[in-house]
Design a protein around this motif. Structure first.
Motif, PDB file in Angstrom:
ATOM      1  N   UNK A  32     -15.409   0.909  -1.235  1.00 19.59           N
ATOM      2  CA  UNK A  32     -15.619  -0.424  -1.798  1.00 19.59           C
ATOM      3  C   UNK A  32     -16.229  -0.401  -3.194  1.00 19.59           C
ATOM      4  N   UNK A  33     -16.589   0.792  -3.660  1.00 22.62           N
ATOM      5  CA  UNK A  33     -17.160   0.892  -5.004  1.00 22.62           C
ATOM      6  C   UNK A  33     -18.529   0.250  -5.120  1.00 22.62           C
TER       7      UNK A  33
ATOM      8  N   UNK B 211       0.833  -1.203   0.000  1.00 26.82           N
ATOM      9  CA  UNK B 211       0.000   0.000   0.000  1.00 26.82           C
ATOM     10  C   UNK B 211       0.865   1.249   0.000  1.00 26.82           C
ATOM     11  N   UNK B 212       1.858   1.279   0.873  1.00 31.52           N
ATOM     12  CA  UNK B 212       2.727   2.456   0.961  1.00 31.52           C
ATOM     13  C   UNK B 212       3.588   2.608  -0.289  1.00 31.52           C
TER      14      UNK B 212
ATOM     15  N   UNK C 187      -7.973   2.934   0.949  1.00 28.76           N
ATOM     16  CA  UNK C 187      -8.676   2.299  -0.168  1.00 28.76           C
ATOM     17  C   UNK C 187      -7.762   1.312  -0.888  1.00 28.76           C
ATOM     18  N   UNK C 188      -6.514   1.685  -1.094  1.00 29.72           N
ATOM     19  CA  UNK C 188      -5.564   0.760  -1.716  1.00 29.72           C
ATOM     20  C   UNK C 188      -5.464  -0.512  -0.881  1.00 29.72           C
ATOM     21  N   UNK C 189      -5.322  -0.359   0.439  1.00 27.85           N
ATOM     22  CA  UNK C 189      -5.209  -1.517   1.325  1.00 27.85           C
ATOM     23  C   UNK C 189      -6.438  -2.412   1.240  1.00 27.85           C
ATOM     24  N   UNK C 190      -7.614  -1.817   1.316  1.00 29.47           N
ATOM     25  CA  UNK C 190      -8.857  -2.603   1.251  1.00 29.47           C
ATOM     26  C   UNK C 190      -8.935  -3.358  -0.074  1.00 29.47           C
TER      27      UNK C 190
END
Length: 192
Positions: free
Chosen positions: A148-149, A45-46, A68-71
């Motif tokens: 989550x879109x 993510x980072x 959001x990237x992590x999820x």
């Protein structure tokens, strides 16, 4: 890092990392129930955030972008991680037939947080994401839907189904546990 034009941007990014890492690890751990896997996901993510730092730093909520990237990494990579764990498991469940279920229940009963984490781990990734983001991160339904879109209605129904599964797994009707309805500060203390 080669992605930064100068020392000042690198310091800003390092400050951002210091600020968001603990929250990302907590969220990732609640979603994966595996610390080493979580650490890998937070690292990725980072890394992805660093690659887009010039754009991310000007956002109103760069931490939300990283979350959001992590999820997405957790949800999208669930099957591959499960497959790898199964391939690496040398026992392939051979020892489970010898497990003493009574002893297992007693051990799990020692710590309600442990029970909750086990129950949370049984949820499908989408339900787990909604429960963690909605009730642990205290995000409003609209923000969870954006992350989550999906629609707000989907977040509500997914949360309802997830909570029902957690209640059933924890025998919530017989022994109410306050983790699902605890305040944000209480939840942060219990998940640390």
């Amino acid at each position: 890092m080669d992605w930064f034009s100068g020392g000042q941007e690198q310091r800003r990014f390092e400050s951002f990392v210091a600020e968001v890492t603990n929250d990302l690890v907590r969220t990732g751990y609640l979603m994966t129930c595996d610390l080493s896997e979580t650490e890998d996901l937070v690292q990725e993510t980072l890394l992805r955030t660093a690659r887009r730092w010039n754009r991310v730093r000007s956002m109103d909520h760069p931490a939300a972008y990283a979350r959001r990237i992590l999820v997405n990494l957790v949800i999208d990579g669930q099957e591959g991680r499960k497959r790898r764990r199964n391939e690496l498991d040398s026992s392939n469940g051979a020892l489970e037939e010898y497990a003493d279920e009574t002893a297992n229940r007693v051990i799990r009963g020692i710590d309600a947080r442990s029970d909750f984490r086990l129950a949370l781990a049984t949820l499908p990734p989408q339900q787990r994401a909604v429960i963690v983001l909605r009730y642990w991160e205290d995000l409003p339904e609209t923000e969870v839907a954006g992350l989550l879109g999906c629609s707000v209605g989907t977040v509500k129904s997914t949360a309802s189904r997830g909570l029902a599964r957690l209640r059933a797994a924890l025998n919530f009707n017989d022994h109410p546990v306050s983790y699902v309805t605890a305040s944000a500060n209480d939840r942060r203390r219990t998940t640390s």
